[in-house]
Design a protein around this motif. Structure first.
Motif, PDB file in Angstrom:
ATOM      1  N   THR A  23       0.827  -1.209   0.000  1.00  0.00           N
ATOM      2  CA  THR A  23       0.000   0.000   0.000  1.00  0.00           C
ATOM      3  C   THR A  23       0.855   1.250   0.000  1.00  0.00           C
ATOM      4  O   THR A  23       0.582   2.197  -0.740  1.00  0.00           O
ATOM      5  CB  THR A  23      -0.951   0.011   1.218  1.00  0.00           C
ATOM      6  OG1 THR A  23      -1.760  -1.165   1.189  1.00  0.00           O
ATOM      7  CG2 THR A  23      -1.856   1.238   1.196  1.00  0.00           C
ATOM      8  N   LEU A  47      -8.528  11.260  -0.617  1.00  0.00           N
ATOM      9  CA  LEU A  47      -8.476   9.872  -0.154  1.00  0.00           C
ATOM     10  C   LEU A  47      -9.261   8.961  -1.089  1.00  0.00           C
ATOM     11  O   LEU A  47      -8.850   7.840  -1.356  1.00  0.00           O
ATOM     12  CB  LEU A  47      -9.024   9.767   1.267  1.00  0.00           C
ATOM     13  CG  LEU A  47      -8.193  10.440   2.348  1.00  0.00           C
ATOM     14  CD1 LEU A  47      -8.907  10.362   3.691  1.00  0.00           C
ATOM     15  CD2 LEU A  47      -6.812   9.824   2.427  1.00  0.00           C
ATOM     16  N   THR A  48     -10.378   9.454  -1.582  1.00  0.00           N
ATOM     17  CA  THR A  48     -11.184   8.671  -2.521  1.00  0.00           C
ATOM     18  C   THR A  48     -10.404   8.416  -3.804  1.00  0.00           C
ATOM     19  O   THR A  48     -10.389   7.284  -4.313  1.00  0.00           O
ATOM     20  CB  THR A  48     -12.507   9.396  -2.832  1.00  0.00           C
ATOM     21  OG1 THR A  48     -13.225   9.578  -1.607  1.00  0.00           O
ATOM     22  CG2 THR A  48     -13.353   8.616  -3.818  1.00  0.00           C
ATOM     23  N   SER A  51      -7.700   5.929  -3.111  1.00  0.00           N
ATOM     24  CA  SER A  51      -8.306   4.617  -2.942  1.00  0.00           C
ATOM     25  C   SER A  51      -8.632   3.988  -4.294  1.00  0.00           C
ATOM     26  O   SER A  51      -8.367   2.809  -4.525  1.00  0.00           O
ATOM     27  CB  SER A  51      -9.566   4.732  -2.080  1.00  0.00           C
ATOM     28  OG  SER A  51     -10.167   3.478  -1.906  1.00  0.00           O
ATOM     29  N   GLU A  52      -9.186   4.787  -5.195  1.00  0.00           N
ATOM     30  CA  GLU A  52      -9.522   4.281  -6.527  1.00  0.00           C
ATOM     31  C   GLU A  52      -8.272   3.958  -7.338  1.00  0.00           C
ATOM     32  O   GLU A  52      -8.223   2.951  -8.046  1.00  0.00           O
ATOM     33  CB  GLU A  52     -10.392   5.295  -7.264  1.00  0.00           C
ATOM     34  CG  GLU A  52     -11.790   5.413  -6.692  1.00  0.00           C
ATOM     35  CD  GLU A  52     -12.586   6.570  -7.279  1.00  0.00           C
ATOM     36  OE1 GLU A  52     -12.056   7.312  -8.146  1.00  0.00           O
ATOM     37  OE2 GLU A  52     -13.745   6.744  -6.853  1.00  0.00           O
ATOM     38  N   CYS A  56      -6.794   0.315  -2.640  1.00  0.00           N
ATOM     39  CA  CYS A  56      -6.654   0.122  -1.197  1.00  0.00           C
ATOM     40  C   CYS A  56      -7.748   0.884  -0.456  1.00  0.00           C
ATOM     41  O   CYS A  56      -8.293   1.854  -0.971  1.00  0.00           O
ATOM     42  CB  CYS A  56      -5.282   0.636  -0.734  1.00  0.00           C
ATOM     43  SG  CYS A  56      -3.906  -0.168  -1.576  1.00  0.00           S
ATOM     44  N   SER A  57      -8.036   0.448   0.760  1.00  0.00           N
ATOM     45  CA  SER A  57      -9.093   1.098   1.540  1.00  0.00           C
ATOM     46  C   SER A  57      -8.646   2.482   2.012  1.00  0.00           C
ATOM     47  O   SER A  57      -7.445   2.732   2.197  1.00  0.00           O
ATOM     48  CB  SER A  57      -9.474   0.249   2.746  1.00  0.00           C
ATOM     49  OG  SER A  57      -8.451   0.280   3.728  1.00  0.00           O
ATOM     50  N   ARG A  58      -9.617   3.349   2.221  1.00  0.00           N
ATOM     51  CA  ARG A  58      -9.320   4.695   2.724  1.00  0.00           C
ATOM     52  C   ARG A  58      -8.626   4.617   4.081  1.00  0.00           C
ATOM     53  O   ARG A  58      -7.708   5.374   4.364  1.00  0.00           O
ATOM     54  CB  ARG A  58     -10.600   5.517   2.818  1.00  0.00           C
ATOM     55  CG  ARG A  58     -11.175   5.920   1.488  1.00  0.00           C
ATOM     56  CD  ARG A  58     -12.585   6.474   1.613  1.00  0.00           C
ATOM     57  NE  ARG A  58     -12.702   7.492   2.624  1.00  0.00           N
ATOM     58  CZ  ARG A  58     -12.762   8.803   2.396  1.00  0.00           C
ATOM     59  NH1 ARG A  58     -12.713   9.246   1.154  1.00  0.00           N
ATOM     60  NH2 ARG A  58     -12.875   9.659   3.380  1.00  0.00           N
ATOM     61  N   GLN A  60      -6.672   2.266   5.254  1.00  0.00           N
ATOM     62  CA  GLN A  60      -5.268   1.874   5.070  1.00  0.00           C
ATOM     63  C   GLN A  60      -4.454   3.036   4.496  1.00  0.00           C
ATOM     64  O   GLN A  60      -3.299   3.258   4.880  1.00  0.00           O
ATOM     65  CB  GLN A  60      -5.157   0.653   4.159  1.00  0.00           C
ATOM     66  CG  GLN A  60      -3.759   0.076   4.068  1.00  0.00           C
ATOM     67  CD  GLN A  60      -3.278  -0.474   5.398  1.00  0.00           C
ATOM     68  OE1 GLN A  60      -4.013  -1.155   6.103  1.00  0.00           O
ATOM     69  NE2 GLN A  60      -2.035  -0.174   5.753  1.00  0.00           N
ATOM     70  N   ILE A  61      -5.041   3.772   3.575  1.00  0.00           N
ATOM     71  CA  ILE A  61      -4.354   4.919   2.977  1.00  0.00           C
ATOM     72  C   ILE A  61      -4.056   5.980   4.033  1.00  0.00           C
ATOM     73  O   ILE A  61      -2.953   6.520   4.080  1.00  0.00           O
ATOM     74  CB  ILE A  61      -5.164   5.480   1.800  1.00  0.00           C
ATOM     75  CG1 ILE A  61      -5.095   4.499   0.629  1.00  0.00           C
ATOM     76  CG2 ILE A  61      -4.664   6.867   1.397  1.00  0.00           C
ATOM     77  CD1 ILE A  61      -6.013   4.815  -0.507  1.00  0.00           C
TER      78      ILE A  61
END
Length: 95
Positions: A23, A47-48, A51-52, A56-58, A60-61
């Motif tokens: 990640t 963050l979106t 993520s896209e 990876c999930s927000r 985790q980011i």
């Protein structure tokens, strides 16, 4: 030639040798792509968007961005209400 990102070899080599999670590596590559690829000092990916781009999930980011900033791998900036990120070239040592 178009559709490429000019990126310093020393920075690329540093990233290759760094101990990053999958990640973290995806975040660093996205930040480099959106800064160097657009000739900008900082990028303002949400963050979106991260993520896209990374899959990876927000959550985790958020954690991994903080880790990357805490270890000086990335630098945070601010422009109004936008959060900005850039790769920290100053952490690369040597000639």
């Amino acid at each position: 030639m178009e559709h490429f990102t000019r990126f310093p070899n020393r920075s690329y080599d540093y990233i290759l040798g760094a101990e990053l999670t999958a990640t973290q590596l995806k975040i660093v590559l996205a930040v480099c792509r959106w800064t160097y690829g657009w000739n900008r000092e900082y990028c303002s990916l949400s963050l979106t968007e991260l993520s896209e781009l990374t899959g990876c999930s927000r959550r985790q980011i958020i954690r991994d961005i903080q880790t990357l900033v805490d270890t000086s791998f990335l630098v945070k900036g601010k422009e109004g209400r936008k959060n900005l990120l850039k790769f920290n070239e100053e952490i690369i040592e040597g000639p």
